[in-house]
Design an enzyme around this catalytic site. Structure first.
Site, short mmCIF file in Angstrom:
data_model
loop_
_atom_site.label_atom_id
_atom_site.label_comp_id
_atom_site.label_asym_id
_atom_site.label_seq_id
_atom_site.Cartn_x
_atom_site.Cartn_y
_atom_site.Cartn_z
N CYS A 174 -5.64 68.78 60.90
CA CYS A 174 -6.59 69.45 60.01
C CYS A 174 -5.99 70.75 59.44
O CYS A 174 -5.01 70.70 58.71
CB CYS A 174 -7.93 69.67 60.71
SG CYS A 174 -9.26 70.15 59.56
N HIS A 213 -9.32 64.36 61.64
CA HIS A 213 -9.33 64.68 63.08
C HIS A 213 -9.16 63.41 63.90
O HIS A 213 -10.14 62.69 64.12
CB HIS A 213 -10.66 65.34 63.46
CG HIS A 213 -10.81 66.73 62.96
ND1 HIS A 213 -10.34 67.82 63.65
CD2 HIS A 213 -11.37 67.22 61.82
CE1 HIS A 213 -10.61 68.92 62.97
NE2 HIS A 213 -11.23 68.58 61.85
N GLU A 228 -8.84 63.23 67.03
CA GLU A 228 -9.61 63.39 68.27
C GLU A 228 -11.10 63.12 68.06
O GLU A 228 -11.85 63.03 69.02
CB GLU A 228 -9.37 64.80 68.86
CG GLU A 228 -10.12 65.94 68.24
CD GLU A 228 -9.58 66.42 66.89
OE1 GLU A 228 -10.13 67.41 66.37
OE2 GLU A 228 -8.63 65.82 66.35
#
Length: 201
Positions: free
Chosen positions: A79, A183, A185
């Site tokens: 990001c 992202h 994650e």
């Protein structure tokens, strides 16, 4: 050991949690020796470009990051972490980025009823020989939150693109440098596979 660089930016804990879920040992640190002696290094981030660069310089991390890259340690920006790896950003006029790769960060232009920030799931078009996206379907969906996007100078380093009113360079790969605007994650099983590919390098 995977070092997650701590420069007071957001989303650090969620990156650590995802790596732990994959069975990887991760450490959140801004210690020079810990970072340059890690097997892999991740630069996460949520926030503003100029503030982040100020923090990176305040903690003496700019030289450390360049050392990681020169030592050929696999390095992943996430990001804002991706944006910081380039030369400049519309978000912080006059502020120099890390300059690891050539390119600039531009504001997503207002277009019709598209909301800015771009927030939510978008599919990405993945380059065939990408190491980061190995084993994933052709157009996987990933999770984005951003108002600025990368325009890389060198199309050869672009590993994935997406469209949101404009063509966005969503991921890059060059030698030991990797980065994604989205992202991983927060991108469910697809994101975990991307992180797994990175830690398996």
């Amino acid at each position: 050991m995977i070092a997650i660089i701590d420069y007071d930016a957001g989303n650090i804990k969620s990156v650590e949690k995802a790596l732990n879920y994959l069975g990887e040992e991760a450490i959140i640190t801004r210690d020079h020796d810990e970072i340059v002696n890690s097997d892999k290094v991740i630069l996460p981030g949520v926030g503003a470009f100029a503030d982040a660069m100020e923090k990176i310089r305040h903690y003496g991390l700019e030289e450390t990051i360049h050392e990681v890259v020169e030592k050929n340690i696999p390095f992943l920006g996430i990001c804002l972490g991706l944006q910081l790896m380039f030369e400049s950003s519309d978000e912080g006029p006059g502020v120099k980025g890390l300059g690891l790769l050539p390119g600039k960060i531009l504001r997503i232009p207002k277009s019709g009823d598209l909301k800015i920030p771009h927030m939510g799931w978008n599919n990405i078009k993945v380059k065939e020989d990408s190491r980061l996206f190995k084993g994933l379907p052709e157009n996987p969906y990933v999770y984005f939150v951003h108002s600025y996007y990368l325009q890389a100078d060198d199309e050869d380093i672009v590993a994935a693109t997406t469209e949101y009113g404009v063509k966005i360079h969503a991921a890059v790969e060059k030698d030991n440098i990797f980065a994604c605007q989205f992202h991983p994650e927060k991108s469910s099983t697809v994101g975990l596979q991307i992180l797994k590919n990175f830690v398996s390098l």
